[in-house]
Design an enzyme around this catalytic site. Structure first.
Site, PDB file in Angstrom:
ATOM      1  N   CYS A 144       0.869  -1.176   0.000  1.00 40.59           N
ATOM      2  CA  CYS A 144       0.000   0.000   0.000  1.00 40.59           C
ATOM      3  C   CYS A 144       0.906   1.226   0.000  1.00 40.59           C
ATOM      4  O   CYS A 144       2.094   1.123  -0.299  1.00 40.59           O
ATOM      5  CB  CYS A 144      -0.947  -0.020   1.185  1.00 40.59           C
ATOM      6  SG  CYS A 144      -0.146   0.102   2.787  1.00 40.59           S
ATOM      7  N   ASN A 145       0.375   2.385   0.359  1.00 41.00           N
ATOM      8  CA  ASN A 145       1.208   3.599   0.331  1.00 41.00           C
ATOM      9  C   ASN A 145       2.414   3.484   1.234  1.00 41.00           C
ATOM     10  O   ASN A 145       3.530   3.731   0.809  1.00 41.00           O
ATOM     11  CB  ASN A 145       0.389   4.829   0.709  1.00 41.00           C
ATOM     12  CG  ASN A 145      -0.348   5.401  -0.479  1.00 41.00           C
ATOM     13  OD1 ASN A 145       0.097   5.298  -1.603  1.00 41.00           O
ATOM     14  ND2 ASN A 145      -1.494   5.972  -0.222  1.00 41.00           N
TER      15      ASN A 145
END
Length: 103
Positions: free
Chosen positions: A8-9
């Site tokens: 994810c980020n």
């Protein structure tokens, strides 16, 4: 043992999803390792630790799909369904990962 890498980020927003996936795997009697990392760290993680069998991306980093597919080749890479991610549906995301392994 099945090894699934989530990206994810920053590798933090997927922590609840990782736990829900582990619970779903335990219910199925599967031996599994799941780790969450930031999308920018996928290649480094794959070099650092061998044996990852599937990489799943959070919907917020779907723009990284082509780059990560290239870095992970021949390991299957796909994007987690936005609804499953939002609901932290560990069972559904685990099933997606298992389906990718069967291809």
């Amino acid at each position: 043992m099945i090894k699934i890498l989530l990206a994810c980020n920053a590798g933090m927003s997927t922590s609840l999803l990782v736990e829900n996936m582990k619970k779903a795997a335990q219910e199925k009697g599967l031996e599994i390792e799941i780790k969450a990392v930031g999308a920018s760290s996928v290649r480094l993680e794959m070099l650092k630790e061998q044996g990852w069998q599937v990489v799943l991306l959070g919907p917020q980093v779907r723009y990284e799909l082509k780059r990560i597919q290239k870095a992970a080749d021949p390991i299957p890479v796909d994007v987690i369904d936005t609804r499953d991610y939002g609901l932290m549906n560990g069972k559904s995301v685990l099933e997606k990962a298992l389906a990718l392994l069967e291809k």
